[in-house]
Design a protein around this motif. Structure first.
Motif, PDB file in Angstrom:
ATOM      1  N   ALA A  84       0.823  -1.208   0.000  1.00 50.46           N
ATOM      2  CA  ALA A  84       0.000   0.000   0.000  1.00 50.46           C
ATOM      3  C   ALA A  84       0.857   1.258   0.000  1.00 50.46           C
ATOM      4  CB  ALA A  84      -0.931  -0.011   1.210  1.00 50.46           C
ATOM      5  N   TYR A  85       1.875   1.283   0.841  1.00 53.06           N
ATOM      6  CA  TYR A  85       2.719   2.477   0.926  1.00 53.06           C
ATOM      7  C   TYR A  85       3.489   2.691  -0.378  1.00 53.06           C
ATOM      8  CZ  TYR A  85       6.075   5.886   2.636  1.00 53.06           C
ATOM      9  OH  TYR A  85       6.826   7.022   2.795  1.00 53.06           O
ATOM     10  N   LEU A  86       4.030   1.621  -0.918  1.00 52.46           N
ATOM     11  CA  LEU A  86       4.793   1.734  -2.163  1.00 52.46           C
ATOM     12  C   LEU A  86       3.893   2.185  -3.314  1.00 52.46           C
ATOM     13  CD1 LEU A  86       7.718   1.380  -2.994  1.00 52.46           C
ATOM     14  CD2 LEU A  86       7.224  -0.979  -3.580  1.00 52.46           C
ATOM     15  N   GLN A  87       2.676   1.666  -3.371  1.00 58.43           N
ATOM     16  CA  GLN A  87       1.749   2.110  -4.418  1.00 58.43           C
ATOM     17  C   GLN A  87       1.418   3.588  -4.275  1.00 58.43           C
ATOM     18  OE1 GLN A  87      -1.575  -0.626  -4.137  1.00 58.43           O
ATOM     19  NE2 GLN A  87      -0.667  -2.022  -5.626  1.00 58.43           N
ATOM     20  N   ALA A  88       1.204   4.036  -3.048  1.00 53.43           N
ATOM     21  CA  ALA A  88       0.896   5.449  -2.813  1.00 53.43           C
ATOM     22  C   ALA A  88       2.074   6.327  -3.225  1.00 53.43           C
ATOM     23  CB  ALA A  88       0.535   5.676  -1.347  1.00 53.43           C
ATOM     24  N   LYS A  89       3.269   5.927  -2.869  1.00 51.32           N
ATOM     25  CA  LYS A  89       4.454   6.709  -3.227  1.00 51.32           C
ATOM     26  C   LYS A  89       4.694   6.683  -4.733  1.00 51.32           C
ATOM     27  CE  LYS A  89       7.185   8.537  -1.170  1.00 51.32           C
ATOM     28  NZ  LYS A  89       7.307   9.974  -0.914  1.00 51.32           N
ATOM     29  N   MET A  90       4.550   5.531  -5.336  1.00 51.42           N
ATOM     30  CA  MET A  90       4.835   5.412  -6.766  1.00 51.42           C
ATOM     31  C   MET A  90       3.799   6.162  -7.603  1.00 51.42           C
ATOM     32  SD  MET A  90       7.677   3.971  -6.781  1.00 51.42           S
ATOM     33  CE  MET A  90       7.886   3.761  -8.535  1.00 51.42           C
ATOM     34  N   ALA A  91       2.614   6.350  -7.070  1.00 53.51           N
ATOM     35  CA  ALA A  91       1.596   7.122  -7.792  1.00 53.51           C
ATOM     36  C   ALA A  91       2.048   8.567  -7.988  1.00 53.51           C
ATOM     37  CB  ALA A  91       0.267   7.074  -7.053  1.00 53.51           C
ATOM     38  N   GLN A  92       2.948   9.042  -7.125  1.00 51.30           N
ATOM     39  CA  GLN A  92       3.477  10.393  -7.246  1.00 51.30           C
ATOM     40  C   GLN A  92       5.003  10.393  -7.366  1.00 51.30           C
ATOM     41  OE1 GLN A  92       1.817  12.675  -3.972  1.00 51.30           O
ATOM     42  NE2 GLN A  92       0.026  13.127  -5.193  1.00 51.30           N
ATOM     43  N   ALA A  93       5.528   9.312  -7.914  1.00 52.48           N
ATOM     44  CA  ALA A  93       6.982   9.154  -7.994  1.00 52.48           C
ATOM     45  C   ALA A  93       7.661  10.268  -8.790  1.00 52.48           C
ATOM     46  CB  ALA A  93       7.332   7.795  -8.605  1.00 52.48           C
ATOM     47  N   GLU A  94       7.003  10.768  -9.825  1.00 50.18           N
ATOM     48  CA  GLU A  94       7.635  11.780 -10.669  1.00 50.18           C
ATOM     49  C   GLU A  94       7.842  13.101  -9.952  1.00 50.18           C
ATOM     50  OE1 GLU A  94       5.423  12.010 -14.297  1.00 50.18           O
ATOM     51  OE2 GLU A  94       6.010  10.003 -14.910  1.00 50.18           O
ATOM     52  N   ILE A  95       6.997  13.390  -8.962  1.00 54.38           N
ATOM     53  CA  ILE A  95       7.163  14.657  -8.246  1.00 54.38           C
ATOM     54  C   ILE A  95       7.761  14.471  -6.849  1.00 54.38           C
ATOM     55  CG2 ILE A  95       5.313  15.826  -9.485  1.00 54.38           C
ATOM     56  CD1 ILE A  95       3.725  15.519  -6.772  1.00 54.38           C
ATOM     57  N   SER A  96       8.021  13.230  -6.488  1.00 54.50           N
ATOM     58  CA  SER A  96       8.547  12.958  -5.152  1.00 54.50           C
ATOM     59  C   SER A  96       9.820  13.740  -4.822  1.00 54.50           C
ATOM     60  CB  SER A  96       8.780  11.455  -4.984  1.00 54.50           C
ATOM     61  OG  SER A  96       9.093  11.152  -3.661  1.00 54.50           O
ATOM     62  N   PRO A  97      10.797  13.797  -5.732  1.00 54.44           N
ATOM     63  CA  PRO A  97      11.998  14.576  -5.401  1.00 54.44           C
ATOM     64  C   PRO A  97      11.680  16.046  -5.115  1.00 54.44           C
ATOM     65  CG  PRO A  97      12.429  13.185  -7.303  1.00 54.44           C
ATOM     66  CD  PRO A  97      10.944  13.107  -7.018  1.00 54.44           C
ATOM     67  N   ALA A  98      10.770  16.611  -5.878  1.00 54.01           N
ATOM     68  CA  ALA A  98      10.393  18.012  -5.660  1.00 54.01           C
ATOM     69  C   ALA A  98       9.680  18.174  -4.324  1.00 54.01           C
ATOM     70  CB  ALA A  98       9.512  18.510  -6.802  1.00 54.01           C
ATOM     71  N   LEU A  99       8.846  17.212  -3.961  1.00 51.40           N
ATOM     72  CA  LEU A  99       8.162  17.286  -2.673  1.00 51.40           C
ATOM     73  C   LEU A  99       9.163  17.260  -1.521  1.00 51.40           C
ATOM     74  CD1 LEU A  99       5.073  14.984  -3.329  1.00 51.40           C
ATOM     75  CD2 LEU A  99       5.067  17.461  -3.015  1.00 51.40           C
TER      76      LEU A  99
END
Length: 192
Positions: A84-99
């Motif tokens: 669940a956590y990995l799916q949630a993170k990967m759903a926004q993986a492209e902006i994760s570094p910016a976050l």
């Protein structure tokens, strides 16, 4: 609000943090800059709200997963939380570094700490009710698992993983969590 948040994420993804400004966000959201300023007095307030929404989504994901797995085995719980956590993170993986850059620039420590506390409580509750789990210190174990999630998964997300790599990352994290929990269970048996 949702349109403004979505536009912020889209601009962040397409233009990056340095080129992100309220004019671009308003244009993408289909609202005037004045309307945007009615909700957020400045770019920093908007970015803080986006970060808050992202972190709340992560904590909600962990809480829902733990609630849905009350009474499960620790191995089932470990697999469910990781997935669940990995799916949630990967759903926004492209902006994760910016976050993460936003978090450091805005000093979002309290937001992050609150998210980690929520996740830790949910995992601790689920571990306490696991059908096969008895642990000496469920709070410490939950803190360790939460730290592993929030510390390890972002490393995967800072580059967008292929589906095969994402599947392998999930497998590896599940092994890590399950092994840790089994070792903690054995620790209790050795104490007795």
């Amino acid at each position: 609000m949702d349109a403004i948040f979505e536009a912020t994420i889209q601009v962040l993804s397409s233009d990056g943090l340095l080129r992100l400004n309220t004019t671009r966000i308003a244009r993408r959201a289909g609202v005037s800059v004045g309307t945007l300023y009615q909700y957020f007095p400045n770019k920093q307030a908007l970015l803080f709200a986006v970060m808050d929404q992202h972190l709340a989504m992560l904590a909600d994901t962990i809480e829902k997963t733990c609630d849905g797995n009350l009474g499960a085995t620790v191995e089932t719980l470990a697999a469910a939380v990781v997935k669940a956590y990995l799916q949630a993170k990967m759903a926004q993986a492209e902006i994760s570094p910016a976050l993460y850059r936003i978090a450091s620039e805005l000093d979002a420590r309290e937001l992050i700490d609150s998210t980690v506390r929520r996740s830790t409580r949910a995992i601790e509750t689920a571990l306490s009710g696991a059908s096969d789990g008895r642990f000496v210190d469920t709070n410490l174990i939950a803190q360790t698992l939460t730290a592993a999630l929030y510390g390890t998964v972002p490393a995967f997300c800072h580059k967008v993983l292929s589906p095969a790599d994402g599947t392998e990352a999930e497998r590896q994290l599940t092994i890590m969590f399950r092994s840790y929990l089994v070792a903690q269970q054995r620790g209790i048996a050795e104490i007795r």
